[in-house]
Design a protein around this motif. Structure first.
Motif, mmCIF file in Angstrom:
data_model
loop_
_atom_site.group_PDB
_atom_site.id
_atom_site.type_symbol
_atom_site.label_atom_id
_atom_site.label_comp_id
_atom_site.label_asym_id
_atom_site.label_seq_id
_atom_site.Cartn_x
_atom_site.Cartn_y
_atom_site.Cartn_z
ATOM 1 N N GLN A 236 4.534 1.204 -35.170
ATOM 2 C CA GLN A 236 5.439 0.731 -36.221
ATOM 3 C C GLN A 236 6.809 0.336 -35.672
ATOM 4 N N ASN A 237 7.081 0.673 -34.412
ATOM 5 C CA ASN A 237 8.396 0.422 -33.821
ATOM 6 C C ASN A 237 8.237 -0.457 -32.582
ATOM 7 N N SER A 238 8.084 -1.747 -32.799
ATOM 8 C CA SER A 238 7.747 -2.661 -31.708
ATOM 9 C C SER A 238 8.821 -2.724 -30.629
ATOM 10 N N SER B 279 13.478 13.415 -37.153
ATOM 11 C CA SER B 279 12.202 13.213 -36.471
ATOM 12 C C SER B 279 11.599 14.500 -35.918
ATOM 13 N N ASP C 53 16.807 4.340 -33.001
ATOM 14 C CA ASP C 53 15.361 4.350 -32.751
ATOM 15 C C ASP C 53 15.010 5.277 -31.590
ATOM 16 N N ASN D 280 19.543 12.022 -36.393
ATOM 17 C CA ASN D 280 18.314 11.300 -36.071
ATOM 18 C C ASN D 280 17.286 12.234 -35.465
ATOM 19 N N TYR E 185 19.263 3.026 -38.085
ATOM 20 C CA TYR E 185 18.574 1.739 -37.965
ATOM 21 C C TYR E 185 18.898 0.941 -36.705
ATOM 22 N N LEU F 255 10.750 -0.331 -29.545
ATOM 23 C CA LEU F 255 10.580 0.827 -28.666
ATOM 24 C C LEU F 255 9.294 0.726 -27.864
ATOM 25 N N ARG F 256 8.264 0.204 -28.485
ATOM 26 C CA ARG F 256 6.965 0.113 -27.825
ATOM 27 C C ARG F 256 7.009 -0.813 -26.608
ATOM 28 N N LEU G 248 12.853 8.791 -31.700
ATOM 29 C CA LEU G 248 11.721 9.075 -30.822
ATOM 30 C C LEU G 248 11.937 10.385 -30.054
ATOM 31 N N TRP H 102 3.185 5.923 -34.845
ATOM 32 C CA TRP H 102 4.634 5.780 -34.952
ATOM 33 C C TRP H 102 5.144 4.702 -34.006
ATOM 34 N N LEU H 103 4.668 4.706 -32.775
ATOM 35 C CA LEU H 103 5.091 3.695 -31.812
ATOM 36 C C LEU H 103 4.620 2.305 -32.219
#
Length: 294
Positions: free
Chosen positions: A137-139, A23, A106, A19, A101, A141-142, A110, A134-135
């Motif tokens: 798109q990744n609720s 990234s 996640d 991972n 996934y 993590l946000r 990051l 990017w953040l």
């Protein structure tokens, strides 16, 4: 005989590294350039990632990076490496049996992204905006640690539409603290994450309950616990609603996400952020700063 725990730990570390690598490449390519500092960072990271070194795609990447280093990293080689990174990233994402996934995945993606965008020891405007995208798109993590803190900082930086050099430096320092990389010292992994720590201006040990996690520069954890007790503090082995401070040791395993001290940090963040308790998360340096001298 291999235990289930050993199998889980091996799989977790392996998945984390894949991972991260996916990234890291993403972060390196975020400004559409590959420069010499990024090649050196990637070479160092691959040298440390022994658990995945036998993978054929990783071997191919190691060969390409070493070839660029040997050639002197001329412009054409860097352009060709950039093209190769796109292809290698696709190959990594197609690897069977790797978790890309889950929530853990996640976070590790990051982590890798932060390392990649900071690999050249600066963060450009395009990299700031890419991290923001990017953040977005990744609720999950946000809205939770660690993405929540980074998203807040990036949003503040972009709020006026201008990214100043000071703001870029602030974000560079934040992603390094989160990712555990000390890029100025050539360290790509290994230091404790500090992004979730609270800012404190005073600390009275007497009557307060402390939980310790990670590895301490001061010495063994039992020695640190004894020092706290000497000055009237209490020690808890786990995070509870009565815990006043979680103290994070400066030194930490690079795989903190899969270890007990990583889980303590997560639980403390959960308690703090949803107001279950008034717990504060501090670093070892804060504890040292406020320890009585006698």
């Amino acid at each position: 005989m291999t235990t289930q725990t050993e199998i889980y730990n091996y799989s977790s570390i392996r998945d984390k590294l894949f991972n991260n690598l996916v990234s890291i490449i993403d972060g390196i390519l975020a400004d559409d350039l590959v420069d010499k500092a990024e090649v050196v960072f990637l070479d160092n990271w691959l040298a440390e990632a022994q658990q995945i070194s036998s993978n054929s795609t990783v071997k191919s990447l190691v060969y390409k990076v070493e070839s660029v280093l040997v050639s002197g990293m001329n412009t054409q080689d860097l352009i060709e490496l950039k093209a190769s990174l796109h292809a290698i990233q696709r190959e990594l994402l197609d690897l069977p049996g790797i978790d890309f996934y889950s929530i853990d995945a996640d976070v590790n993606l990051l982590l890798g992204l932060c390392k990649g965008i900071a690999a050249d020891k600066k963060i450009s405007d395009s990299e700031v905006r890419y991290l923001d995208w990017w953040l977005a798109q990744n609720s999950m993590l946000r809205n939770n640690y660690p993405g929540k803190d980074l998203h807040r900082l990036v949003s503040e930086i972009l709020s006026d539409g201008i990214i100043t050099p000071e703001e870029s430096k602030q974000l560079y320092e934040a992603v390094n603290l989160f990712s555990g990389a000390s890029l100025e010292d050539g360290v790509t992994d290994g230091m404790a994450t500090r992004l979730p720590c609270d800012v404190i201006y005073d600390l009275k040990l007497d009557g307060q309950t402390f939980c310790l996690t990670g590895e301490f520069i001061m010495g063994r954890r039992t020695s640190v616990e004894s020092l706290i007790k000497k000055h009237g503090g209490r020690i808890s082995d786990s995070i509870t609603k009565k815990t006043n401070f979680l103290v994070v040791g400066t030194l930490s395993s690079r795989d903190w996400k899969f270890s007990s001290h990583g889980r303590k940090i997560e639980k403390a963040i959960e308690y703090r952020d949803i107001k279950i308790s008034g717990i504060k998360i501090i670093g070892e340096d804060d504890l040292i700063k406020f320890l009585p001298t006698s």
